[in-house]
Design a protein around this motif. Structure first.
Motif, short mmCIF file in Angstrom:
data_model
loop_
_atom_site.label_atom_id
_atom_site.label_comp_id
_atom_site.label_asym_id
_atom_site.label_seq_id
_atom_site.Cartn_x
_atom_site.Cartn_y
_atom_site.Cartn_z
N ALA A 478 0.84 -1.20 0.00
CA ALA A 478 0.00 0.00 0.00
C ALA A 478 0.87 1.24 0.00
CB ALA A 478 -0.92 0.00 1.21
N THR A 479 0.60 2.16 -0.94
CA THR A 479 1.19 3.50 -0.93
C THR A 479 0.11 4.47 -0.47
OG1 THR A 479 0.58 4.01 -3.21
CG2 THR A 479 2.66 2.83 -2.87
N ALA A 480 0.43 5.75 -0.51
CA ALA A 480 -0.55 6.75 -0.10
C ALA A 480 -1.75 6.78 -1.03
CB ALA A 480 0.10 8.13 -0.03
N SER A 481 -1.57 6.27 -2.27
CA SER A 481 -2.64 6.41 -3.25
C SER A 481 -3.05 5.11 -3.93
CB SER A 481 -2.22 7.42 -4.34
OG SER A 481 -1.03 6.97 -4.99
N ASP A 482 -2.40 3.99 -3.59
CA ASP A 482 -2.68 2.77 -4.35
C ASP A 482 -2.46 1.54 -3.46
OD1 ASP A 482 -3.35 1.17 -6.45
OD2 ASP A 482 -1.54 1.56 -7.64
N THR A 483 -3.05 0.43 -3.88
CA THR A 483 -2.91 -0.85 -3.19
C THR A 483 -2.78 -1.95 -4.23
OG1 THR A 483 -4.24 -0.11 -1.31
CG2 THR A 483 -3.93 -2.47 -1.54
N SER A 484 -1.92 -2.93 -3.95
CA SER A 484 -1.76 -4.09 -4.83
C SER A 484 -1.54 -5.33 -3.97
CB SER A 484 -0.58 -3.89 -5.79
OG SER A 484 -0.42 -5.02 -6.63
N ALA A 485 -2.04 -6.49 -4.43
CA ALA A 485 -1.92 -7.72 -3.66
C ALA A 485 -1.45 -8.87 -4.54
CB ALA A 485 -3.25 -8.07 -2.99
N GLY A 486 -0.74 -9.80 -3.95
CA GLY A 486 -0.34 -11.05 -4.60
C GLY A 486 -0.53 -12.20 -3.63
N ILE A 487 -0.69 -13.41 -4.14
CA ILE A 487 -0.96 -14.59 -3.32
C ILE A 487 0.03 -15.68 -3.69
CG2 ILE A 487 -2.67 -16.34 -2.70
CD1 ILE A 487 -4.85 -14.35 -3.45
N THR A 488 0.48 -16.42 -2.69
CA THR A 488 1.34 -17.57 -2.94
C THR A 488 0.80 -18.39 -4.10
OG1 THR A 488 1.75 -17.65 -0.55
CG2 THR A 488 2.42 -19.56 -1.84
N PRO A 489 1.62 -18.75 -5.10
CA PRO A 489 1.09 -19.39 -6.31
C PRO A 489 0.54 -20.80 -6.11
CG PRO A 489 3.48 -19.24 -6.40
CD PRO A 489 3.05 -18.41 -5.23
N ARG A 490 1.05 -21.52 -5.09
CA ARG A 490 0.58 -22.89 -4.81
C ARG A 490 0.51 -23.06 -3.31
NH1 ARG A 490 3.58 -22.50 -9.10
NH2 ARG A 490 5.40 -22.15 -7.76
#
Length: 596
Positions: A478-490
Motif C-alpha cells: 500500500a502506498t498513499a494512493s494505491d494498493t496491490s496484492a499477490g498470493i502464494t502461487p501454490r
C-alpha cells in the motif's frame, strides 16, 4: 537500447510481469573502504528497518586493518536507489556473514565465521560467533556462549535457519579452506548455544546455505566441502549426507553451490559449478537420487559460483553464475530448459570473491545482484564490489511472492523467512501487510504482520497449534494512493510440531562400508554415526595409528575418502590396513589392502 517484452499473465490468482532483464551498475559508495584480496561474503538485509535493503560483510583478507581500513562488521546502508554509505564496528574480519533475528526481539542480528579473530573483546575473538543488533546497524553485542567448532584455523560462509523447529534461528558455517570442517550450533534463545552437528578435516570451497531439500519441514544444507555437498536435517540438530548419484565433487568439494526450487514441487534443488567452470543444476528426486537438469547450461566455462533465484519473476527459478569477470543469467522454464538472457563483465582478472542475488534494493520489483571481483594486474589486484540493479521502472504498484512458493512444509512453532518483491513507482513508498489462510487461496485471512517496511523479507514465527495442507499467504502493498496484492502461487503446508523425545540416548553405531577392498590409489568409506562423538581412523595390521580421517559430533550418514597417506601427508607403504569407526557405543573395523 534494450527492448522489453511486457506481458501480463494471470497464474494461480496473481499477476506476473515477464520481461527481458537489463542491469545498471549502481555501486556508488561501495569503494569505501577499499578492499584488498581473498574471498569474502556479502549479504542483503534491511538492518535498520528503514525499508531500504542494506549490504553487510566482515570483509576480505584486508580486514581488520591489513593494508586497508576494513574492520569488523561493515554495513553499507542503502538509500533505495542503489547508492551506499558505510559504517564499521569491531576489530576482526575476513569471512562470511548471516543476518536474522536470533533472540526474537524484532531487531536483526548477525552470525559470522572468520579467519582473523583478532579482537581483544568477546565481540570478535572466536572463529564462529553471533552478535545482537539494536536496530541501527551501528551497535553489536556478543551473544555466542557455547558456539563451538572444535577448530582454530577459521570458518567462513555462514547461514541461519531454525534447525530444531523451536522458533529460534540456529547457525551453520563451513571452514576457511581446510581442516575445520562444517559445524551447526543450536540456539537456546538465552545467549547460549550447543553444537548439535559437526565434523573436522577435509578441504572447502567456502560455500554454505540452509534450505529444505526434501520439503519435510526440517532445515537441510548445501556446502562446498570435500566430504559432500547436501545434508538432510532430522529436525533435532542431526544431519545425513545425501549426495547419492551426484557427480564426484573432487578433493575441494563442489564450487559455488546454491539451493532453490527449480521445478516448483516444494523441494529445493542444487546448482553448482563443476571443475571445468561449467554450470550444473540437479533436481532432488527423493531418497538419495538426483535428476540432471543441466541441459543447455555450459558444461565448461569461466564460472565459479551459482545462485538460484527467479530473476524475471515469472514463477520459474533461474540460475545465475559468476567467475573470471563474467556474470550470466539463464532463465528457467521449470522443466530443465534454460535460455541465456544477459551477461555482464567486470575488469580482469575478475576472480569470484563473493556473489549474491535476490534482494530488490531499488524497489522496482526485480531482484538485484551484488558481487566482489578481484581486479587489476597480478601484483596490484584488489577486490572490487559491484552492485547491479535491474533497470526497469515500474509504472504502477505491484507485489510478487518469492517465498513460500508452494509445496513447502513449515512446522508450527518454527521460524521461517517470508520474501517478496514490490515494484513502487518513482516518488512513492510502500508498506506491506502479510495475511495467512489455512483453507485455500480464497481465505478467510488472519494477519501475520501489518504495515511492515517494504524491504522484501519478514521473519515469521509460526504460531504453535496450527496445522493445514492448504496454506496461502496474501501479500498486500500500500502506498498513499494505491494498493496491490499477490498470493502464494501454490499451497504450502503447516505441520504440527513433533512430539519426539529429544532426550532419547544415541543408538548403536551404524554400519561401515569400504570400497574397493583392494586399491592402488584411494578407498571410499561410507558410514553412519549416531549421537555423540564419532571418529574415523586408519591403523596398520599391528594396530599402529596411521591417520585420523574424520571427527564428528552428531548423527548422520557420510562418505569420505582415504587417499592412502598418513597424518603427515606421506604415502603409506603397500600392505594391510584397518579403517575403524569409533563411537560412544563401540567401534567397527574394515580391512583394506593397499597395493602400490
Amino acid at each position: 537500447m534494450k527492448k522489453y517484452l511486457l506481458v501480463a499473465i494471470i497464474s494461480s490468482g496473481f499477476l506476473f510481469h515477464v520481461k527481458a532483464l537489463d542491469y545498471t551498475e549502481s555501486s556508488g559508495g561501495l569503494g569505501t573502504p577499499e578492499m584488498e584480496g581473498g574471498r569474502t561474503e556479502i549479504e542483503f538485509a534491511d538492518i535498520n528497518a528503514d525499508g531500504h535493503p542494506d549490504l553487510l560483510s566482515i570483509g576480505d583478507h584486508g580486514s581488520p586493518y591489513v593494508n586497508t581500513q576494513e574492520h569488523g562488521v561493515m554495513v553499507w546502508f542503502g538509500n533505495g536507489q542503489g547508492t551506499w554509505s558505510v559504517s564499521q564496528t569491531g576489530d576482526f574480519g575476513y569471512g562470511g556473514i548471516a543476518i536474522g533475528d536470533v533472540n526474537n526481539d524484532g531487531h536483526l542480528d548477525i552470525g559470522y565465521g572468520m579467519h582473523h579473530n583478532w579482537s581483544g573483546t568477546d565481540f570478535g575473538d572466536s572463529i564462529m560467533e553471533a552478535a545482537l543488533g539494536d536496530g541501527t546497524g551501528y551497535n553489536w553485542t556478543a551473544w555466542d556462549d557455547g558456539i563451538s567448532t572444535g577448530g582454530n584455523w577459521g570458518m567462513f560462509a555462514t547461514d541461519f535457519a531454525d534447525v530444531t523447529n523451536d522458533g529460534y534461528l540456529d547457525i551453520g558455517s563451513v571452514s576457511f579452506g581446510a581442516d575445520d570442517g562444517v559445524h551447526i550450533c543450536v540456539n537456546h534463545g538465552d545467549g547460549t548455544w550447543h553444537r548439535s552437528f559437526g565434523f573436522s578435516g577435509g578441504n572447502s570451497t567456502m560455500f554454505f546455505q540452509f534450505g529444505d531439500v526434501n520439503a519435510d519441514g526440517n532445515a537441510d544444507f548445501a556446502v562446498g566441502h570435500q566430504y559432500g555437498s547436501v545434508y538432510l536435517g532430522d529436525g533435532d540438530g542431526g544431519f545425513s549426507q545425501v549426495d547419492g548419484n551426484l557427480p564426484p565433487g573432487g578433493n575441494m568439494g563442489r564450487r559455488g553451490c546454491s539451493l532453490g526450487d527449480v521445478n516448483n514441487d516444494g523441494q529445493q534443488d542444487l546448482a553448482y559449478c563443476n571443475s571445468d567452470g561449467g554450470v550444473e543444476v540437479w533436481v532432488w528426486a527423493g531418497s538419495t537420487t538426483w535428476q540432471d537438469y543441466s541441459n543447455a547450461l555450459p558444461a565448461a566455462g569461466p564460472y565459479y559460483a551459482t545462485q538460484l533465484c527467479d530473476m524475471d519473476m515469472d514463477d520459474y527459478i533461474d540460475v545465475a553464475a559468476f567467475g573470471d569477470s563474467t556474470m550470466t543469467v539463464w532463465l528457467g522454464d521449470g522443466a530443465g530448459g534454460w535460455t541465456h538472457d544477459v551477461t555482464l563483465y567486470t575488469a580482469g582478472p575478475g576472480d569470484c570473491e563473493a556473489f549474491r542475488v535476490g534482494c530488490d534494493a531499488d524497489h522496482n520489483g526485480y531482484p538485484d545482484i551484488v558481487l566482489v571481483s578481484e581486479e587489476g594486474d597480478w601484483m596490484n589486484s584488489i577486490n572490487t564490489p559491484h552492485f547491479y540493479k535491474e533497470s526497469s521502472v515500474p509504472e504502477s504498484l505491484f507485489i510478487l511472492p518469492v517465498s513460500p512458493r508452494g509445496g513447502e512444509t513449515y512446522v508450527a512453532g518454527s521460524t521461517h523467512f517470508v520474501d517478496w518483491t514490490c515494484g513502487v513507482p518513482s516518488g512513492s513508498s510502500a508498506l506491506v501487510t502479510l495475511d495467512l489462510s489455512l483453507t485455500g487461496a480464497s481465505g478467510p485471512w488472519s494477519v501475520i504482520a501489518s504495515s511492515v517496511p517494504n524491504n522484501g523479507r519478514y521473519q515469521w514465527l509460526i504460531p504453535g497449534g496450527q496445522s493445514s495442507s492448504n496454506c496461502y499467504i496474501r501479500y498486500t502493498a500500500a502506498t498513499a494512493s494505491d494498493t496491490s496484492a499477490g498470493i502464494t502461487p501454490r499451497a504450502f503446508r503447516i505441520s504440527p510440531a513433533s512430539s519426539a523425545d529429544e532426550t532419547v540416548p544415541g543408538a548403536l553405531l551404524g554400519d561401515c562400508v569400504v570400497f574397493p577392498s583392494i586399491a592402488a590409489r584411494s578407498f571410499n568409506i561410507r558410514f553412519t554415526a549416531c549421537r555423540g562423538n564419532t571418529v574415523v581412523s586408519v591403523h596398520d595390521r599391528t594396530g599402529r595409528y596411521i591417520k585420523k580421517l574424520f571427527d564428528i559430533s552428531g548423527a548422520g550418514s557420510f562418505s569420505i575418502i582415504w587417499d592412502c597417506t598418513d597424518d603427515k601427508g606421506a604415502a603409506v607403504p603397500s600392505g594391510v590396513y584397518f579403517v575403524t569407526v569409533t563411537g560412544e557405543q563401540g567401534g567397527i573395523s574394515r580391512k583394506v589392502v593397499f597395493v602400490e
